[in-house]
Structures are given as structure tokens and as C-alpha cells.
Design a protein around this motif. Structure first.
Motif, PDB file in Angstrom:
ATOM      1  N   GLY A 181       0.690  -1.201   0.029  1.00  0.00           N
ATOM      2  CA  GLY A 181      -0.217   0.002  -0.030  1.00  0.00           C
ATOM      3  C   GLY A 181       0.981   1.143  -0.213  1.00  0.00           C
TER       4      GLY A 181
ATOM      5  N   LEU B 207       2.635   1.673  -3.565  1.00  0.00           N
ATOM      6  CA  LEU B 207       1.814   2.312  -4.356  1.00  0.00           C
ATOM      7  C   LEU B 207       2.170   3.942  -4.510  1.00  0.00           C
ATOM      8  CD1 LEU B 207      -1.900   0.928  -3.992  1.00  0.00           C
ATOM      9  CD2 LEU B 207      -0.450   0.594  -5.990  1.00  0.00           C
ATOM     10  N   TYR B 208       2.133   4.467  -3.288  1.00  0.00           N
ATOM     11  CA  TYR B 208       2.324   6.077  -3.369  1.00  0.00           C
ATOM     12  C   TYR B 208       3.198   6.336  -4.183  1.00  0.00           C
ATOM     13  CZ  TYR B 208       2.331  10.654  -1.569  1.00  0.00           C
ATOM     14  OH  TYR B 208       2.483  11.807  -1.291  1.00  0.00           O
TER      15      TYR B 208
ATOM     16  N   LEU C 163       2.802   5.814  -8.082  1.00  0.00           N
ATOM     17  CA  LEU C 163       1.947   6.581  -8.490  1.00  0.00           C
ATOM     18  C   LEU C 163       2.354   7.825  -8.705  1.00  0.00           C
ATOM     19  CD1 LEU C 163      -1.466   5.598  -7.079  1.00  0.00           C
ATOM     20  CD2 LEU C 163      -0.592   4.980  -9.278  1.00  0.00           C
TER      21      LEU C 163
ATOM     22  N   TYR D 134       2.268   9.971 -11.887  1.00  0.00           N
ATOM     23  CA  TYR D 134       1.536  11.106 -11.918  1.00  0.00           C
ATOM     24  C   TYR D 134       2.482  12.416 -12.573  1.00  0.00           C
ATOM     25  CZ  TYR D 134      -1.322  15.047 -10.641  1.00  0.00           C
ATOM     26  OH  TYR D 134      -1.936  16.415 -10.827  1.00  0.00           O
TER      27      TYR D 134
ATOM     28  N   LEU E 109       2.107  12.056 -16.287  1.00  0.00           N
ATOM     29  CA  LEU E 109       0.821  12.538 -16.864  1.00  0.00           C
ATOM     30  C   LEU E 109       0.472  14.126 -16.688  1.00  0.00           C
ATOM     31  CD1 LEU E 109      -1.607  10.001 -15.110  1.00  0.00           C
ATOM     32  CD2 LEU E 109      -1.034   9.820 -17.663  1.00  0.00           C
TER      33      LEU E 109
ATOM     34  N   TYR F 297      -8.365   5.874 -12.062  1.00  0.00           N
ATOM     35  CA  TYR F 297      -7.113   6.526 -11.731  1.00  0.00           C
ATOM     36  C   TYR F 297      -6.795   7.582 -12.735  1.00  0.00           C
ATOM     37  CZ  TYR F 297      -2.615   8.462 -10.197  1.00  0.00           C
ATOM     38  OH  TYR F 297      -1.449   8.808  -9.977  1.00  0.00           O
TER      39      TYR F 297
ATOM     40  N   ALA G 239      -7.002  11.423 -12.481  1.00  0.00           N
ATOM     41  CA  ALA G 239      -5.691  12.470 -12.350  1.00  0.00           C
ATOM     42  C   ALA G 239      -5.601  13.146 -13.545  1.00  0.00           C
ATOM     43  CB  ALA G 239      -4.395  11.174 -12.177  1.00  0.00           C
TER      44      ALA G 239
ATOM     45  N   LYS H 260      -6.717  17.264  -8.130  1.00  0.00           N
ATOM     46  CA  LYS H 260      -6.833  15.756  -8.661  1.00  0.00           C
ATOM     47  C   LYS H 260      -5.802  15.051  -8.232  1.00  0.00           C
ATOM     48  CE  LYS H 260      -4.699  17.783 -12.795  1.00  0.00           C
ATOM     49  NZ  LYS H 260      -4.838  17.902 -14.268  1.00  0.00           N
ATOM     50  N   ASN H 261      -4.621  15.392  -7.925  1.00  0.00           N
ATOM     51  CA  ASN H 261      -3.624  14.168  -7.460  1.00  0.00           C
ATOM     52  C   ASN H 261      -3.980  13.501  -6.137  1.00  0.00           C
ATOM     53  OD1 ASN H 261      -1.395  12.839  -7.508  1.00  0.00           O
ATOM     54  ND2 ASN H 261       0.133  14.403  -6.856  1.00  0.00           N
TER      55      ASN H 261
ATOM     56  N   MET I 196      -5.200   9.767  -5.894  1.00  0.00           N
ATOM     57  CA  MET I 196      -4.154   8.966  -5.175  1.00  0.00           C
ATOM     58  C   MET I 196      -5.111   8.211  -3.944  1.00  0.00           C
ATOM     59  SD  MET I 196      -1.005   8.371  -4.810  1.00  0.00           S
ATOM     60  CE  MET I 196       0.102   9.540  -5.221  1.00  0.00           C
TER      61      MET I 196
ATOM     62  N   PHE J  31      -7.262   5.540  -5.367  1.00  0.00           N
ATOM     63  CA  PHE J  31      -6.554   4.361  -5.728  1.00  0.00           C
ATOM     64  C   PHE J  31      -5.863   3.591  -4.319  1.00  0.00           C
ATOM     65  CE2 PHE J  31      -3.272   1.816  -7.672  1.00  0.00           C
ATOM     66  CZ  PHE J  31      -3.600   1.576  -8.898  1.00  0.00           C
ATOM     67  N   LEU J  32      -5.452   4.210  -3.478  1.00  0.00           N
ATOM     68  CA  LEU J  32      -5.028   3.575  -2.134  1.00  0.00           C
ATOM     69  C   LEU J  32      -6.040   2.842  -1.564  1.00  0.00           C
ATOM     70  CD1 LEU J  32      -2.340   6.202  -0.815  1.00  0.00           C
ATOM     71  CD2 LEU J  32      -2.060   4.121  -2.020  1.00  0.00           C
TER      72      LEU J  32
END
Lengths: 489, 502
Positions: free
Chosen positions: A424, A427-428, A431, A435, A438, B145, B149, B156-157, B161, B164-165
Motif C-alpha cells: 500500500g 503504491l504511493y 503513482l 502522475y 501525466l 485513476y 488524475a 486531482k492528484n 491517489m 487508488f490507495l
């Protein structure tokens, strides 16, 4: 002991790689040609992996007491040679514009690969140590490879010296542990320590435990398991990208195979205190790796901490090997190692594609807007990161599935809970990178203009992504292969 | 085979939509619409297949996937799945409609994500192998996600997040539970299986069953969402683009309820029966607490998000009452709420697109300016508050009626939720649409009334709600066979639990 031709045949992959090293060295002596040296290296490694793959179904032989050439070792010989080949291809454009002697890097890489092959085929302390030192010695050189650029591999010397000193200390631990085992068993081959401890003239159980823990500590250092992980981020960050990639994939996987074989054959886990120590190491690695990765902004450091966490996940499956009936936990280790090699190669591969020896793009802010600039490259990177995070459609998910299954089978509930928490947290930071990619494009970042020399790197990435998705969506063939070879360890 | 077609049309449609952006930025939305329409048509033809008498499964498909662990590619369809697939198809079209002009950047990737989310949802509603189910469960997360995002609003971030978490971590708990279940199957029968029909036969001792059941429960109630795992939803909704909110509120939340009905209770009947009072209490807390919190919001999307949680409380209540009436009520609420919440989010999104704010304190008296929009808003607010004659009323009424047989106190408390719903719904109408028009804090040059295209979508959703309210039998018939089947699985167990508690 005499060796016959029949004995030499199973050693073919090793011999081919050795021949490659010799040819490459002579070649450099005759004429320095970057293209030719890399071509020889890549061909040699390709040949070795093809030969090893072809031998796999019908070779199962102990060659001298030093080497065991069975399905398991041949499978990992293929993985080692193929990874080394991919890294050679990726490093070709990286060193292309380096204004210095660059052919020797391939030489070091091939010699390191010999060490890796020796390690995965070893069930004897001498070959373990020989392989380990061959690999490490070459890695010191690769880590310190002179780039003369402030914008890439910022601290190669610091990294190399740090790695050299700590690694030597770790080797010392391993050798001392081996001596203790020898005192107990009277042989340098891997044998059960449980039987040895039960003999009437044995030195006692505590002696075995100390020996096991010393060897494990040394190996845990090489695998960068917490609390022996402190060198990892610095060395990853300080070395040239191809050296980092090599260290993170081949270096770790080869060590893990020996570690697994050693733990399995010596039945180390039948000592409860060893299980306790291993569990603590697993928990510490998962938590330390994932938590510290949260604080990083450098891609290499993030991947370094994430590799610490992944080694922790693998430790869960290793611990599960003892109490499980079948081979599921060994399959779990095997599959996860394969997955780990593929995703790490891919992750570093993406960084290699846009970096060069003049400038490395290793800060995560360098990846801002990459998805809109180069969607294929960014998609590959996302696939690798999601795989590291264990999201379905990727090999990383199947790997995590295996580890969960191994843990459930052995009832390691606490470790599984830590695994859930660790994933968990993980993931942070994955991501976070996704991000960044993106976000809107930042025009101030100028990537290297990819010339003709980079085409093959893109090819390697494409292969890796293909394998990542293939093994993630239709893993049945690999699963049966892994199930088959795991019976041999 | 037809189920594979359903999923692959969406998968490949998504890829095609992304690739087609290079040709013309108008192509992706057309391709996406075509793909979803094809799916919707196929789903409608499914209604024509006569129901088999011997089992509840209308069609099924079973192929080996990972034989090493007995994992198969097992898809099947029954009445319940059909209803939810129809909802998915319908809201898929609506979502594409709501994104038609709103999404102007990175169009190809947007429709790719949208279609892949839908494909994941279709997979979730049809998968009967638990590994496959989990696979689709996670597959629908990633594109969602991306939708939040990339095309989300100011924060949005954080929202993406958090979404998703929450869902991923609780999903992993479910994975552990699935593996424990499969392992127990291995221990009892000697081979691994992840197949739902096989796993129904597994017996687990009481305490472990409760732990394993909780793994499923936590994952599903995070998605539903229910108090105390609901906090990701208001953030996700307020930041998501309109189409994202439509999918999220209309379909994704329903996957949680579906999972409870299909998996959590039938697989662990005893533990579920013992756990039911706790689950129903959580449902009542969700209903009342989130209705109260909704009333305190100034952000219109957050308000609707909290009302969603409150309404999903009725679903949870109905499911854990576990009798036919209550389950029918839960399913009707899922369908009706899917339409009404999606419509309300589209209205809120439409407003934000026009005046670039979601703050209700800046709004007022819009009826004079945008009468059609105001009427539509009034209609769906009234539907949401449970006006007889519309779908939500039928659902919530049946859920309460069924729950009354299971637990009187909690049902009485839950019924207060209906009153709160009227309060906050009418309050929004009064605040935003009634009174004197004010436009002090925003630029109202873009404030146009609903276009024909929008009216078409809203009209279709209104018709749907009226149909559900006026002739609910057509929906109840579809799910009846499934529910009887599920209830018969748990029948013996339920009786024994009641015996021991008396």
C-alpha cells in the motif's frame, strides 16, 4: 577427479561466456572498436542463453563437486545471460558519445556474468565464493567507470569505494560462516546442518546457528536486505546507469538463487531462531524500503529502496519454503525473481533510453509530461511501475499472487499483513512517478536526441514490455515451467 | 462466447479510440460511442435468451487459464448480472454523452480509459472465477485513476491517489481472503480451485471464516462505500470530470454491492449471518451520518457524493437483511440510484462547465435563467429523495420492508434517512434554483440552458426511473431466479444460526 568431455558439455553456457570475454579482450588489444566489442559481447551472451535454454530439458548433472547443472540452474543461466545481453544493448547508446576508453565496460560486464552463472550453478562453498567475488570485483569496476560528467553518475568513486569496503566486509562474514560450517560438517558442499548437528561428535546446535546467521548476514548485505541495506541507495545513485541496472538485476538475482539453494539444502529454517531472524529481516526490509522510498526525488534512489522492499517480499516466500509441503513457495521465489528481473530491467531501461553518459535523467521531475511527449516510452515505464506495484495485467501481479499464496499456505499471517501494508505504501511512490508523467509537458527539459544507435534500446524495451504483459495475462506456460524446475532445487 | 465479445469490444474499442486520435480528434468519441452501443445492443439481445430451468445461469463460458492453480476463465451470466450489465451499458452511453464536448484535451486517451473502465466493470459483473473476478476488480481501477488524475479539477492528484490507495489496499485484503479460501479448498478436496461454484462447498471453521469474510467485506464496503471507509468518495467525485463521476457513482459503486450479494454472503453464510447486525448498524450510520454531512456541504458535487453514500446505506441494509424482499429492494436501489446519481452528477458537472464553480453559496435563482436545467434538477432530486412513482422509492421501500423482518430497531432508524433525504434534496433546489438570480462571484456568460443532446440523455434517464417506479415487476422478475438460487444456498445455514441465537 578427472573431467571427461561429457562433463564439459553441460558447462557450455559458462564456457561460451568465458570465450566471449577472452575474445573481447584480445579484440580490444588488436583494435579498439566500440561497435565490434559490443557486437561480440551481445552475440556471445545471446549464444550462451540459447544454448542454455536448449540444454534445459535434458540436463541434470553434478559436474565435479563444485557445480550442479540442473533445470533450475540452467533456467537462471538463461535469465542471467539474457539480462546481461539486454543490459549490453541498453548501454550501447549510453556510452556511445563517451570521449574515453569505453570497450572495457563490456569486458567487465561479461566477466561479471561468468560470476553470475557460477553462482546460480553452485552447491558448494568454493564455487559460491568464486562466483560471488568474480561478480563483485567486476562490479566495482563497472560502478566506478569513468564518465567525466557532472550530470551523470555523480559520485562514481564514492559509490565504488563504499561498495568495495562494505562488500569485502560482507564477504568476510560469509567466509567466516563457511569456516564454521566446515568445522561442523567437514565438507564444503552444501549439506543438511540438521543432520550434522544431531551427530554425537557435533559441536552443537548453537554453532550451526551462528554459522548460518553469519553467512545469511553476508548474503543479506549483497541482497540489500534491511538492516544491511545502507549502501544501496548511494551506490545506485552514484554509478553509471548500466552498472546500476546490472547490480540491481543480475547481481541480486544470482545472489538470491545461491541464497535459496543454500537455505534449502542446509535446512537452515528448521532452527526456529533463524526463522525469527529472517522474519525480522523481511519485515524491516519491507517497511524500511517502502517508507524511505517515499522521501526520495531521485529515480535511482526510489528504485533502490523499492528493490529493498522487493527483496523483503521475496524473503516471505523463502521463509515459507520450510513449512510448505509442495514446491509452491520455491515456485513463488523463482517466479518473483523472474518478474523482478524483468520489471527492474524495464524500469532502468526507460531511464537508459533517455539518458546518456553525458547527462542522466534520474530526477523524477525530469519525467514530467513524458506521457504526452513520448507515449510509448511513458506507457512502457508505467507498465513497469504498475508491475512493481503488483497491479493485474502485469507479471508483478502474478508474482505477488505467488507470494501471497506461499504465505497463506504456511500461515505467515503477520508477514502477509506487513506485505499488504508495504504494498500500500509502495503504491504511493510509484503513482507519484506516474502522475509526473501525466502532468503537462515541461518544455525546459531537453532529452537526448535519439540517434540511430538507440533503436535497439527501444527494441529491448518492447521485448520487456511484451514479456511483462504476456506473463501477466497468460502465465500458464511459465507457471508449468517454473513448477517443473522448482522440483530440482 | 458472447460474454468475451462484450468485454473485447470494449477493450479493443478503447485501443482503437486512442489510436484514431492521430487521424482526427473527433474520431475517438465516435468510436467509443459505437463500441458501447454495440455492447448495449448485445446486452439487450441477452434478455431474449430463455431462462434455463435447471440453474440460474443463462449463459456461461469456462476455459482453462492457469491450470497449475485451478484458475479458469469462467464467465457466466444470470438475471442479476444482466440487470447490472444493462445499467453499465446505458450509463456508458450517458457518460460518453456527458464527455462529448467537455473533454477537449487528450481525447483519445480519455475514451481509452473510459472504455477500459467499462470493460473491467463488465468483467466484474460476469466473472465466476474468484481470481478472474479480482483481476477485473483491479483492472477497472487504473483507468479510473487516470481519468481523475488527468482530467480532474484543482486537487486531482490528491483525490486520485486517495481513490487508488483505498481501493487497492482493501483489494489486497480481499486477495488474501480469496487465497485462504482456495487453500482451504486444496486442503479439503486435494486440488486448487478458484471457481465460485467449487468454493461454495468449502467448509471453514467459525473464527477463520469470520476473518476471511471480513477481507471481502472490507473490500466491498470500501467500494460501496459505507461508513467508515467512505472518505475517498467525496474527494474523488468532486475532482473527477463529469463522465468520471457518472461512471463512479452509477456503476463502480454497484460493483461493491454486487460483490456482497454474489460472493461475501453466499461464500460465508454463517459468518455473514453472525456479522449481519454489525453490517446493518454500519449501514444505518452511513444513512444518517452521511445525510447529515451532506447537509453541511457547500460544494455541490461533494453534497451529491455524500447523498450517494447515504443511499448506498439502504443497499447495504437490504443485503444484510438477506431475504428476498430486502434483496430485491437493494437491487432496485442500485439501479435507480445509478440513474439518479449519475444524472445529478451530470447536472453538477454541467453547471461547473458553464460557470466554473461548484460553490453553492455563489449560486441562486437559476430557475429564471435556465428553466430546463432547473426542471431536470428538480425531477432527479425528487427521485433521489424517494418520491413514490419513481424507481428509488420502490428500491428503498422494499429494502426497508425486508429489513424490518430482520431487525426492527435498525430499520426504524434507517427510515429517518428518507426524511433527511427530503431535507437536503429540497434544500439544494431552494438554494440553487429558487429565489432571486445572483451572479456576483462568477462569469455567467457561459450559462446556457440544456442543449438538445443533454435533454435527450436526461429524458432517457427520466423514462428509466419512471419505468422502474411504475412497473418494477419487469426488473424484479429478472433477478428473482438469481435471488432464489442465492437464498437456497444459505438457507440451511441461516436457520441453524437463528436456532443458536434463540
Amino acid at each position: 577427479m578427472t573431467m571427461t568431455f561429457d562433463d564439459l558439455l553441460p558447462l557450455m553456457p559458462m564456457l561460451i561466456v568465458t570465450a566471449t570475454a577472452i575474445i573481447a579482450m584480445l579484440m580490444i588489444g588488436v583494435k579498439r572498436s566500440y561497435l565490434l566489442t559490443s557486437a561480440i559481447t551481445i552475440t556471445g551472451l545471446l549464444l550462451a542463453s540459447v544454448v542454455a535454454a536448449a540444454m534445459l530439458p535434458f540436463t541434470n548433472q553434478q559436474i565435479t563437486p563444485l557445480f550442479i547443472i540442473d533445470h533450475y540452474s540452467l533456467f537462471f543461466t538463461v535469465v542471467m545471460c539474457a539480462s546481461a545481453m539486454f543490459i549490453s544493448i541498453l548501454s550501447f547508446p549510453y556510452f556511445f558519445n563517451l570521449d574515453d576508453q569505453k570497450e572495457e565496460f563490456y569486458l567487465l560486464l561479461v566477466i561479471a556474468t561468468i560470476g553470475a552463472i557460477v553462482m546460480v550453478s553452485s552447491n558448494h562453498f568454493v564455487s559460491t565464493l568464486l562466483g560471488l567475488e568474480t561478480l563483485s570485483m567486476s562490479l566495482y569496476g563497472m560502478v566506478a567507470y569513468p564518465l567525466h560528467s557532472k550530470e551523470s553518475a555523480k559520485y562514481p568513486l564514492e559509490a565504488s569505494v563504499k561498495y568495495l569496503i562494505l562488500s569485502a566486509v560482507a564477504s568476510g562474514f560469509i567466509v567466516f560462516g563457511m569456516a564454521l560450517v566446515y568445522a561442523q560438517t567437514g565438507t564444503l558442499s552444501f549439506t543438511s546442518l540438521v543432520t550434522a548437528a544431531s551427530l554425537t561428535n557435533s559441536l552443537g546446535e548453537s554453532y550451526s546457528i551462528v554459522a548460518l546467521l553469519m553467512i545469511s548476514a553476508g548474503m543479506a548485505f549483497k541482497l540489500s536486505l534491511a538492516p544491511f541495506h545502507l549502501w544501496t541507495p548511494d551506490v545506485y545513485e552514484g554509478s553509471p546507469l548500466p552498472a546500476t541496472t546490472y547490480l540491481a538485476t543480475v547481481g541480486k538475482a544470482a545472489m538470491f538463487v545461491v541464497f535459496l539453494r543454500f537455505i534449502h539444502i542446509t535446512e537452515a529454517l528448521s532452527f526456529p531462531s533463524v526463522v525469527t531472524v529472517f522474519s525480522l529481516i523481511a519485515v524491516a526490509s519491507i517497511l524500511a524500503g517502502n517508507l524511505l522510498a517515499l522521501l526520495q526525488d531521485n529515480l535511482k534512489r526510489i528504485l533502490a529502496y523499492s528493490s529493498i522492499a522487493h527483496m523483503g517480499y521475496l524473503m516471505i516466500a523463502v521463509i515459507a519454503t520450510y513449512s510448505s509441503e509442495g514446491t509452491i513457495s520455491i515456485e513463488a521465489v523463482t517466479f518473483y525473481l523472474l518478474a523482478y528481473v524483468i520489471m527492474s530491467l524495464g524500469g532502468f531501461g526507460v531511464a537508459s533510453v533517455i539518458s546518456s553518459s553525458e547527462k542522466e535523467f534520474d530526477s523524477i521531475s525530469d519525467y514530467r509530461g513524458l506521457f504526452w511527449r513520448n507515449p510509448w516510452l511513458a506507457s512502457s515505464f508505467m507498465a513497469m511501475l504498475l508491475s512493481l506495484a503488483g497491479i493485474p495485467l502485469t507479471i508483478g501481479f502474478i508474482g505477488k499472487f505467488y507470494i501471497f499464496l506461499a504465505g497463506v499456505e504456511s500461515g505467515l499471517w503477520v508477514l502477509l499483513a506487513v506485505l499488504v501494508v508495504g504494498s500500500g505504501i509502495g503504491l504511493y511512490y510509484y503513482l507519484r512517478i506516474i502522475y509526473r508523467m501525466l502532468m503537462p509537458v515541461d518544455q525546459s527539459i531537453q532529452y537526448r536526441i535519439a540517434g540511430i544507435e538507440s533503436i535497439s534500446s527501444y527494441g529491448v524495451l518492447a521485448i520487456l514490455v511484451f514479456l511483462l504483459l504476456l506473463f501477466g495475462i497468460y502465465p500458464a506456460p511459465v507457471m508449468s515451467l517454473v513448477a517443473d524446475i522448482s522440483a530440482y532445487i | 462466447m458472447i460474454l468475451v465479445v462484450l468485454i473485447s469490444v470494449l477493450f479493443f474499442g478503447g485501443v482503437l479510440a486512442w489510436l484514431s486520435e492521430g487521424l482526427d480528434s473527433k474520431f475517438p468519441r465516435i468510436i467509443a460511442l459505437a463500441a458501447v452501443l454495440i455492447d448495449l445492443l448485445i446486452m439487450l439481445t441477452l434478455l431474449g435468451i430463455p431462462e434455463p430451468t435447471d440453474s440460474a445461469w443463462i449463459i456461461s463460458l469456462n476455459a482453462d487459464w492457469m491450470p497449475r492453480f485451478g484458475i479458469s476463465f469462467h464467465l457466466a451470466l444470470d438475471g442479476l448480472s444482466t440487470l447490472l450489465l444493462l445499467l453499465t451499458g446505458f450509463l456508458g452511453v450517458v457518460a460518453i454523452g456527458s464527455a462529448w464536448n467537455e473533454i477537449t484535451e487528450k481525447v483519445g486517451f480519455f475514451y481509452f480509459c473510459l472504455l477500459w473502465t467499462l470493460a473491467g466493470v463488465v468483467g466484474v459483473f460476469t466473472a465466476l472465477d474468484l481470481f478472474l473476478f479480482f483481476f477485473f476488480w483491479e483492472v477497472m481501477l487504473i483507468p479510473m485513476y487516470f481519468i481523475i488524475a488527468v482530467w480532474g479539477h484543482e486537487n486531482k492528484n490528491y483525490a486520485a491517489m486517495k481513490f487508488f490507495l483505498f481501493t487497492q489496499v482493501t483489494g489486497m485484503l480481499m486477495l488474501v481472503s480469496i487465497l485462504v479460501l482456495a487453500y482451504f479448498h486444496y486442503v479439503q478436496f486435494g486440488w486448487f480451485s478458484f471457481d465460485y461454484l467449487d468454493l461454495l462447498n468449502v467448509n471453514i471453521s467459525n473464527n477463520i471464516e469470520m476473518m476471511v469474510m471480513l477481507g471481502f467485506f472490507v473490500a466491498f464496503t470500501t467500494k460501496l462505500p459505507s461508513f467508515p471507509l467512505h472518505s475517498w468518495l467525496p474527494d474523488a467525485h468532486s475532482q473527477a470530470p463529469t463522465a468520471g463521476s457518472v461512471i463512479l457513482a452509477g456503476i463502480l459503486l454497484k460493483t461493491g454491492a454486487y460483490g456482497l450479494i454474489r460472493f461475501a454472503i453466499p461464500l460465508f453464510p454463517e459468518a455473514s449471518m453472525r456479522f449481519a447486525p454489525v453490517a446493518m448498524t454500519l449501514a444505518v450510520i452511513s444513512i444518517l451520518y452521511c445525510a447529515k454531512v451532506a447537509f453541511a456541504q457547500t460544494d455541490i458535487k461533494r453534497l451529491i457524493a455524500y447523498t450517494s453514500i447515504s443511499h448506498m446505506g439502504f443497499v447495504l441494509l437490504g443485503i444484510y437483511a438477506w431475504n428476498e424482499i430486502a434483496l430485491q429492494g437493494a437491487i432496485m436501489t442500485m439501479l435507480a440510484h445509478g440513474l439518479s446519481a449519475a444524472a445529478l452528477f451530470m447536472l453538477a458537472g454541467g453547471l461547473q462547465h458553464r460557470i466554473h464553480t461548484r460553490n453553492m453559496q455563489d449560486m441562486g435563482g437559476f430557475w429564471a435563467k435556465v428553466p430546463r436545467m432547473s426542471f431536470v434538477a428538480l425531477f432527479f432530486s425528487i427521485a433521489a429523495l424517494g418520491m413514490p412513482g419513481l424507481g428509488n422509492f420502490v428500491g428503498e421501500f422494499l429494502a426497508l420492508l425486508g429489513a424490518f423482518q430482520a431487525n426492527i430497531t435498525l430499520t426504524v432508524l434507517a427510515a429517518f434517512g428518507l426524511i433527511f433525504a427530503s431535507v437536503y434534496s429540497l434544500w439544494v433546489i431552494q438554494k440553487v434554483f429558487h429565489g432571486e438570480y445572483k451572479n456576483t462571484n462568477f462569469d455567467d456568460s457561459g450559462l446556457d440552458d440544456l442543449s438538445r443532446r443533454e435533454m435527450f440523455y436526461f429524458g432517457a434517464m427520466m423514462l428509466g426511473l419512471i419505468w422502474m417506479g411504475m412497473y418494477p415487476q419487469s426488473f424484479l422478475d429478472l433477478s428473482a431466479a438469481t435471488l432464489n438460487n442465492l437464498l437456497s444456498i444459505t438457507e440451511g445455514v441461516a436457520a441453524s444460526v437463528v436456532q443458536t441465537t434463540l
